[in-house]
Each structure stands twice: as structure tokens, then as C-alpha cells.
Design an enzyme around this catalytic site. Sequence first.
Site, short mmCIF file in Angstrom:
data_model
loop_
_atom_site.label_atom_id
_atom_site.label_comp_id
_atom_site.label_asym_id
_atom_site.label_seq_id
_atom_site.Cartn_x
_atom_site.Cartn_y
_atom_site.Cartn_z
N GLU A 179 9.95 0.66 10.72
CA GLU A 179 10.81 2.40 10.49
C GLU A 179 10.30 3.66 10.31
OE1 GLU A 179 12.70 1.81 7.19
OE2 GLU A 179 13.83 -0.72 7.35
N LYS A 190 1.05 -1.16 0.29
CA LYS A 190 -0.08 -0.24 0.89
C LYS A 190 0.91 1.46 -0.09
CE LYS A 190 -2.14 2.85 2.70
NZ LYS A 190 -1.97 4.21 1.91
N CYS A 203 13.39 10.81 6.96
CA CYS A 203 13.42 10.63 8.27
C CYS A 203 15.07 10.62 8.96
CB CYS A 203 13.32 9.26 7.57
SG CYS A 203 14.09 8.19 6.93
P1 NAD Z 1 2.38 8.38 7.46
O1 NAD Z 1 2.29 7.51 9.08
O2 NAD Z 1 1.38 9.47 7.64
O3 NAD Z 1 2.05 7.18 6.68
C1 NAD Z 1 2.40 5.98 6.23
C2 NAD Z 1 1.79 5.19 5.31
O4 NAD Z 1 1.15 4.73 6.36
C3 NAD Z 1 0.80 5.65 4.76
O5 NAD Z 1 1.48 4.79 2.98
C4 NAD Z 1 -0.59 5.62 5.24
O6 NAD Z 1 -1.10 5.51 4.23
C5 NAD Z 1 -0.64 4.23 5.71
N1 NAD Z 1 -1.20 4.50 7.24
C6 NAD Z 1 -1.96 5.71 8.12
N2 NAD Z 1 -2.78 5.17 8.87
C7 NAD Z 1 -2.89 4.08 8.95
C8 NAD Z 1 -3.08 3.07 9.47
N3 NAD Z 1 -4.18 2.93 10.77
N4 NAD Z 1 -2.98 1.79 9.48
C9 NAD Z 1 -2.08 1.27 8.52
N5 NAD Z 1 -2.05 1.89 7.75
C10 NAD Z 1 -2.22 3.63 7.73
O7 NAD Z 1 3.82 9.01 7.80
P2 NAD Z 1 3.86 10.18 6.03
O8 NAD Z 1 3.76 11.50 6.56
O9 NAD Z 1 3.86 9.15 4.90
O10 NAD Z 1 5.52 9.48 6.10
C11 NAD Z 1 6.88 10.73 6.86
C12 NAD Z 1 6.76 9.63 8.22
O11 NAD Z 1 7.64 8.88 7.58
C13 NAD Z 1 7.61 10.95 9.19
O12 NAD Z 1 7.78 10.80 9.96
C14 NAD Z 1 9.57 10.29 8.69
O13 NAD Z 1 10.60 10.62 9.45
C15 NAD Z 1 8.87 9.18 8.50
N6 NAD Z 1 9.63 7.96 7.53
C16 NAD Z 1 11.07 7.20 8.33
C17 NAD Z 1 11.67 6.25 7.73
C18 NAD Z 1 12.47 5.53 8.07
O14 NAD Z 1 13.67 5.00 7.12
N7 NAD Z 1 12.84 5.56 9.91
C19 NAD Z 1 11.90 6.65 6.30
C20 NAD Z 1 11.40 7.59 5.45
C21 NAD Z 1 9.99 7.81 5.81
#
Ligand code: NAD
Length: 479
Positions: free
Chosen positions: A250, A175, A284
Site C-alpha cells: 500500500e 516493524k 496517503c
Molecule cells: P517509508 O517507505 O519511508 O517507510 C515505511 C516503513 O518502511 C518504515 O517502517 C521504514 O522503516 C520501512 N523501510 C524503509 N526502508 C526499508 C527497506 N529497505 N526494507 C524494509 N523496510 C523499509 O514511508 P513513510 O515515510 O513512513 O510513510 C509515508 C508514505 O507512506 C507515503 O508515501 C504515504 O503515501 C504512504 N502511505 C500509504 C498508505 C496506503 O494505504 N497506500 C497509507 C499510509 C501511508
Amino acid sequence: MSTYFAHVIGGKEVDSLDGARFDTVNPWTREAWAEVALGDRADAEAAVTAARTAFDDGPWPRLGYGERQRLLHRLADLMEANADELAAADSHDMGKPLAQCHHDVARAALNFRFFADHAKMATAEVLPMDSGHHAYTRFDPAGVVVAIAPWNFPLMLETWKVAPALAWGNTVVLKPAEDTPTSATILARLATEAGLPDGVFNVVHGYGHSVGAALTGDPRVDRITFTGETGTGKTISAAAAQNLTPVSLELGGKNCNIVFADAELDNAVHWSIQSIFRNAGQICLSGSRLFVQRPILDEFVKRFVAAAEAMTFGDPLDPATEFGPLASEQHFEKVKGYVESVEQYGGRMLTGGLGDGWFVKPTVLVDMPLDSPHVQEEIFGPVVVIHPFDSEDEVVDLANESVYGLDAQVFTEDLHTAHRVSARLEVGTVWVNCFFIRDLRAPFGGVGASGVGREGGNFSREFFTEPKAVIMQITGKPS
Ligand code: NAD
């Protein structure tokens, strides 16, 4: 608008069962550029069914490492041949400069090549036992993997999950983030063209609270690999716990970047700029808390601010652009809140601020109190907070003063300082005199609120397989 991206389920491009669609918006034009199938619970369930059937009854888990390696390399070839389309999809969806999207496509193809080769070449331990037995380890595929991805490196981070999962014989439901859905459909089309059997790699589009929740709560799923915000990670962890589904998380970061007085200054400035302003700070791993040792503070800040102001921002399709808009209006509003509240917390902005549209300029803050949201919270934008420090002990304490622990950067010419400080920082990765360089064999993940588990090389193997011990009697003399 004629461009449309469907789900890919069971090897076919399909609409949502209820026919729903949503627009994906280009943050540079701030207009919709394509339509995407908007899935719901029923579409998520259909994707899991397809992946389950492909795993339980299809050839993929039984194909052998060599044949999977061949097909995944073919997929990587097709990704390279279609790099223009893949890179443009990510650039249109999130406003990232096209040249950087091309770099991401190259890394995404490399993910498939690396994990296909890694699975084929991997060895497993044999443990000779004094009792006349030996034990050996098998790494059998885990089953159906759900991969949930964020929007900041769409294709690249999706393949970081999909590639090892497939290489180890699993089937996958991906997804993508709702803000950056389109490259995933293109990838799935290419997987079909490469010859991956139907149902091995499925893509279902939609929101987290509907499709994401349905996928992570489905008891037919064997692994969940998630990259995104810490809060979402907690929700997913709770959903997975209901079925005891193993989860790899992550999550976010508020990473420290430490520049010691003996650092090679040009190098430190170059990587510090990349670390916080590349991808408009939507990384991130960004070094958003920048600690500079006092003897070089003025000189470093002068050069850093000049380099920040020299960055070119504008049209993501212009090859000269280093810096695009933020990825969505919602995200722009979030970052704007931090930029507008600097003085309220007693801080000063040396350069930066809001630009046109959804742009935030490279923004450098000083004098921010350590307990201000700007220092404590992940802004996920081009905003850095600079603090001076005097001693090594002091900066290690400051650096570790965070709920997050994803990564750190250390700039010093002293080998002993580099090793000592690297050992003391409570993070998953330390970059010394560099940033963003990756070896796909190395563990990748975070400490504390930055994640649970590690991926990469054998760490991915541990997660995406069921390691099994087989103990054999080998002397022919039963004991
Ligand atoms: P997000 O958590 O809002 O969304 C990530 C994904 O999760 C999306 O596909 C979203 O639709 C899905 N999602 C949201 N709610 C959900 C639920 N209840 N159940 C299942 N899936 C759900 O994150 P974002 O805004 O897309 O990304 C930014 C964040 O990601 C920042 O915090 C960043 O630090 C982090 N990030 C971490 C890494 C790492 O490797 N640690 C890498 C890239 C980004």
C-alpha cells in the site's frame, strides 16, 4: 529521560542484543521524549525465529476461530481501556492532535474486532460438479507474517495488518516506523495481557535499511505486508522476490478531488478541507490535486481559502487543535522545499506557507504547471494545487494523468455523473460527496505506483491465508 520502549519478542520485552537505543522526538517540543530499543539484523532474526516457533509448534494456528476471536476481542477491550496511553504515544511521536489519535485508537480496536469476527463468520464456497464430485475451499493460515508500517497513522495502520493476520491464525513480526515506534510496544504488552501465546505477536524496532531489510529478506517469512513510500515498496518487492514471498504493497498517492459545478458547495468545501489538511496533509489518501469546474471556481476558492485559514493549529495536546506540526524535521525539510519553490515554477500561493518550528500552514496553490513537481509528486504535507476544468472528459483525463492511483473524490449532485466518473477513474477507491469513510469489508489498495494487491474483508483473507481446493468424490461410485 526515563521512558523506554523495548522490543517484544517471544512474549518478553527485550533490549537489543547489542544494547543499542535511539531517541524518539516529539515534533511539537522538538525534543526527545522517550528512548527505544534500536534493533539490527540479529534482533530481526530473533523476532522471526520467535514467530516461526509460535507458528510451527505453538497453539495459535490450531486454536480455532472462536478462541482467537475471544482473545482478539479481549485485546480490543484492553486497547480501549488503555486508549489514553496509546493515543498519547502516537501524539508525542508524530505531533498529531491528541483528539485525532483517540479516534485512531478507536479504529485500531475496531480492526481487531472486525477481523476476529470476520474470520469466525466467514463462509467458504462449495462447488457442486457434474462429475459426481464437489470442490470446496479451505483458508489455512499462511505462516509468519512480516508487517512494516509507516508513521502517519501508526497504531491504526499497524492493526490494519496485524488484526487480519492474527485472526486467520498467522504469527506476526511488526516493524513500526522509526519515527513512531512507541504505540507498537504498548500494543504488544496488551496482547500479552490479553493472553495471546508467546511469539504470536512480536515487535522489533529499528531502521528500514537494517531491521526492515533483514525481515523482508528472511526466507522463513511467508507473507510481507507493507505500507509506505512507493520507492520503499519497490525495494521490498525486490527483496521478497528472492524468496518468492508474496507481498502486499500500500503505497503513495497524488489523489484527485473533483468538484463539479452542481456540487453541494458547503459539503464539498468541508470534505475537501479534511481531505488535504487533516493530519497536516500526511495522509496517503489526501486530495492534493483539486479540480474545480469553472462556473463555481471563484466562489469555491473563496470559501476553501477562508476555511483553510480558519483551521486552528498549535499544541497537539490542546483539544482545540486541528492541525499539528509535521512529523519530523526531515519531513518538514522535504515539504518546505515544495513550499519555497512555488514561484520558481510560475505558481501562486493564495494562502499558507511556513509556520514556526516544523509547522507548514494550510497552503493553497494555483497556476502550477501540470508538469511541475507540485502537481506530479506526492508532497505528503498540507499543500493543495487547484486547477479549473470545463468538461467531464477533460477532468477525467487530467485526473488519470498520474503514475499514482490510490483514490479519488467526486462532488456532484448528479447520480449519473457520479457513476460515470467513478467508473472512469483509475484508482482503488472513489469517495462520492464524502471522504475517509471506510467499510472494512471493502477492498483497499491502489493502482499503478500506489500499490499491489488489496486488503480488507475477504481480500485480507486471500492474502493472509493459503486458499486450498479440496475435490471430493461424493457419489460413492469411483469413476
Ligand atoms: P517509508 O517507505 O519511508 O517507510 C515505511 C516503513 O518502511 C518504515 O517502517 C521504514 O522503516 C520501512 N523501510 C524503509 N526502508 C526499508 C527497506 N529497505 N526494507 C524494509 N523496510 C523499509 O514511508 P513513510 O515515510 O513512513 O510513510 C509515508 C508514505 O507512506 C507515503 O508515501 C504515504 O503515501 C504512504 N502511505 C500509504 C498508505 C496506503 O494505504 N497506500 C497509507 C499510509 C501511508
